[in-house]
Scaffold this active site. Structure first.
Site, mmCIF file in Angstrom:
data_model
loop_
_atom_site.group_PDB
_atom_site.id
_atom_site.type_symbol
_atom_site.label_atom_id
_atom_site.label_comp_id
_atom_site.label_asym_id
_atom_site.label_seq_id
_atom_site.Cartn_x
_atom_site.Cartn_y
_atom_site.Cartn_z
ATOM 1 N N SER A 203 7.930 4.718 -1.188
ATOM 2 C CA SER A 203 8.757 5.711 -2.032
ATOM 3 C C SER A 203 10.048 5.080 -2.193
ATOM 4 O O SER A 203 10.606 5.358 -3.178
ATOM 5 C CB SER A 203 8.757 6.835 -1.414
ATOM 6 O OG SER A 203 9.170 7.049 -0.187
ATOM 7 N N ALA A 204 10.568 4.491 -0.991
ATOM 8 C CA ALA A 204 12.158 4.135 -1.133
ATOM 9 C C ALA A 204 12.053 2.844 -2.153
ATOM 10 O O ALA A 204 13.095 2.881 -2.862
ATOM 11 C CB ALA A 204 12.468 3.721 0.343
ATOM 12 N N PRO B 272 0.765 -1.372 -0.094
ATOM 13 C CA PRO B 272 0.043 0.014 -0.225
ATOM 14 C C PRO B 272 0.890 1.131 0.092
ATOM 15 O O PRO B 272 2.001 1.410 0.849
ATOM 16 C CB PRO B 272 -0.476 -0.017 1.280
ATOM 17 C CG PRO B 272 -0.089 -1.129 2.268
ATOM 18 C CD PRO B 272 0.772 -1.952 1.284
ATOM 19 N N PRO B 273 0.551 2.150 -0.829
ATOM 20 C CA PRO B 273 1.526 3.650 -0.700
ATOM 21 C C PRO B 273 1.104 4.391 0.636
ATOM 22 O O PRO B 273 0.021 4.507 1.065
ATOM 23 C CB PRO B 273 0.906 4.183 -2.099
ATOM 24 C CG PRO B 273 -0.384 3.751 -2.295
ATOM 25 C CD PRO B 273 -0.635 2.357 -1.683
ATOM 26 N N ARG B 274 2.016 5.058 0.683
ATOM 27 C CA ARG B 274 2.010 6.079 1.803
ATOM 28 C C ARG B 274 1.527 5.517 3.210
ATOM 29 O O ARG B 274 0.743 6.078 3.897
ATOM 30 C CB ARG B 274 1.066 7.285 1.632
ATOM 31 C CG ARG B 274 1.497 8.262 0.373
ATOM 32 C CD ARG B 274 0.614 9.329 -0.212
ATOM 33 N NE ARG B 274 -0.630 8.817 -0.460
ATOM 34 C CZ ARG B 274 -0.973 8.263 -1.567
ATOM 35 N NH1 ARG B 274 0.047 8.295 -2.618
ATOM 36 N NH2 ARG B 274 -2.117 7.615 -1.919
ATOM 37 N N ALA B 275 1.721 4.450 3.599
ATOM 38 C CA ALA B 275 1.341 3.653 4.629
ATOM 39 C C ALA B 275 2.542 3.211 5.676
ATOM 40 O O ALA B 275 2.435 2.460 6.438
ATOM 41 C CB ALA B 275 0.729 2.247 3.978
ATOM 42 N N LEU C 155 5.337 1.843 4.581
ATOM 43 C CA LEU C 155 5.853 0.490 4.348
ATOM 44 C C LEU C 155 6.956 0.633 3.298
ATOM 45 O O LEU C 155 7.392 -0.486 2.749
ATOM 46 C CB LEU C 155 4.951 -0.570 3.894
ATOM 47 C CG LEU C 155 3.688 -0.772 5.013
ATOM 48 C CD1 LEU C 155 2.824 -1.763 4.591
ATOM 49 C CD2 LEU C 155 4.691 -1.240 6.519
ATOM 50 N N GLY C 156 7.450 1.643 3.176
ATOM 51 C CA GLY C 156 8.766 1.954 2.432
ATOM 52 C C GLY C 156 8.328 2.025 0.882
ATOM 53 O O GLY C 156 9.207 1.750 -0.163
ATOM 54 N N ASP D 127 14.852 3.679 4.969
ATOM 55 C CA ASP D 127 13.991 2.946 4.125
ATOM 56 C C ASP D 127 14.649 2.511 2.526
ATOM 57 O O ASP D 127 14.571 1.481 2.096
ATOM 58 C CB ASP D 127 13.045 4.049 3.739
ATOM 59 C CG ASP D 127 12.057 4.192 4.868
ATOM 60 O OD1 ASP D 127 12.543 3.861 6.004
ATOM 61 O OD2 ASP D 127 11.204 4.798 4.658
HETATM 62 C C1 MEV Z 1 10.233 6.545 8.131
HETATM 63 O O1 MEV Z 1 9.835 5.537 7.386
HETATM 64 C C2 MEV Z 1 11.093 6.483 9.178
HETATM 65 C C3 MEV Z 1 11.546 7.705 9.819
HETATM 66 O O2 MEV Z 1 12.540 7.280 10.895
HETATM 67 C C4 MEV Z 1 12.377 8.688 8.824
HETATM 68 C C5 MEV Z 1 13.593 8.104 8.468
HETATM 69 O O3 MEV Z 1 14.186 7.170 8.850
HETATM 70 O O4 MEV Z 1 13.903 8.761 7.372
HETATM 71 C C6 MEV Z 1 10.410 8.458 10.580
#
Ligand code: MEV
Length: 304
Positions: free
Chosen positions: A105-106, A97-100, A102-103, A145
């Site tokens: 965007s990475a 799922p996006p923006r959840a 779970l990475g 991420d």
């Molecule tokens: C985001 O998935 C994790 C955070 O620790 C930000 C980061 O590590 O860049 C909130």
């Protein structure tokens, strides 16, 4: 030219989110659910690059002037890699799922860098390119991420250091429960920073305690001590609340997961939405029953 196909993992932060931005350790696991990108040349090489990911409702043209954050992030990655600026159609499929938290965007930026660099690229090069894109989403990504999206497995990560692979002594029965509430990583990182700046003498020890929970958690993971790991999940959730990144909805979900037999539960990723991470107890089905509308995702993380 682009390579025809590239992949990346999703990720779940087991312990250490937010504190990892300030140089404390975190531990995260790659998810088998990730992304696959496929690239094909467009009929005219002068046409803009398109990015279509139906599972994420994403259908974009990568124009230099675009103000869509995903388009901007992708253009940053392509520029970092000296990749093409026009002439390609990129199509993605993903079970994440996006923006959840779970990475997603990475995973996207790692897979995009691999389309340019090809399968032989070094992890460090791919992570550096992904980070160029991740900076569009929030100004100070820890790199965790991107590293897990590129490498997978269970990793102990400290900003700027080579990650260490962790071997679980027993499979980790993780249950990821999406809250369905969207959130912005940039806003969440800013909330934590503002609390730290407001009350440094109180909040700095909280960050240190998160880092300590990570070290104790790694010991528990390596020794298959799931009960201690569960307690550390509960402690970490409380500490993240003190960092101002939880929410009433996530606090309720954590309490419900514990009541349904989880060994422990915490928010994972940026917080204030995104997902809850529970360490399942002996009857994982009770977690599915406790969240009938949220479709929990079970992942058993074992030594790779
Ligand atoms: C985001 O998935 C994790 C955070 O620790 C930000 C980061 O590590 O860049 C909130």
């Amino acid at each position: 030219p682009l390579h025809p196909r590239a992949e990346a993992h999703g990720k779940v932060i087991v312990l250490g989110e937010h504190a990892v931005v300030y140089g404390y350790p975190a531990v995260a696991a790659g998810l088998p659910q990730g992304i696959v990108l496929e690239a094909s040349p467009r009929s005219d090489p002068r046409l803009p690059i398109t990015l279509t990911i139906p599972a994420w409702d994403l259908d974009l043209e990568l124009h230099p002037g675009s103000d869509h954050p995903v388009a901007r992030a992708c253009l940053e990655v392509l520029a970092h890699c000296d990749g093409p600026v026009t002439g390609w159609a990129i199509r993605g499929s993903s079970a994440l799922p996006p923006r959840a938290g779970l990475g997603s965007s990475a995973a996207l930026t790692v897979a995009l860098a691999r389309l340019v660099y090809g399968p032989g690229a070094s992890l460090d090069d791919v992570v550096a390119a992904s980070l160029a894109g991740e900076r569009v989403f929030h100004g100070e990504p820890s790199g965790l991420d991107s590293r897990v999206a590129a490498q997978g497995g269970v990793l102990r990560y400290v900003r700027g250091e080579p990650p260490r692979q962790i071997r679980p002594g027993a499979p980790l029965p993780l249950c990821i429960i999406p809250s369905g509430i969207p959130r912005s990583t940039a806003d969440q990182v800013a909330r934590c920073r503002s609390r730290l700046e407001h009350l440094p003498s109180v909040v700095r020890p909280v960050l240190i305690a998160v880092g300590q929970a990570v070290e104790s958690g790694i010991h528990a993971i390596e020794h298959g001590d799931l009960d201690t790991l569960g307690v550390l999940f509960d402690v970490a959730h409380g500490l993240l609340g003190a960092l101002d990144v939880s929410s009433p909805a996530l606090d309720r979900m954590a309490a419900d997961a514990r009541a349904a037999g989880a060994r422990g539960a915490k928010l994972t990723g940026a917080g204030c939405g995104g997902c809850l991470l529970a360490l399942a107890g002996d009857a994982p089905e009770s977690l599915t029953a406790a969240f009938p509308s949220l479709r929990p995702l079970f992942v058993e993380v074992a030594a790779s």
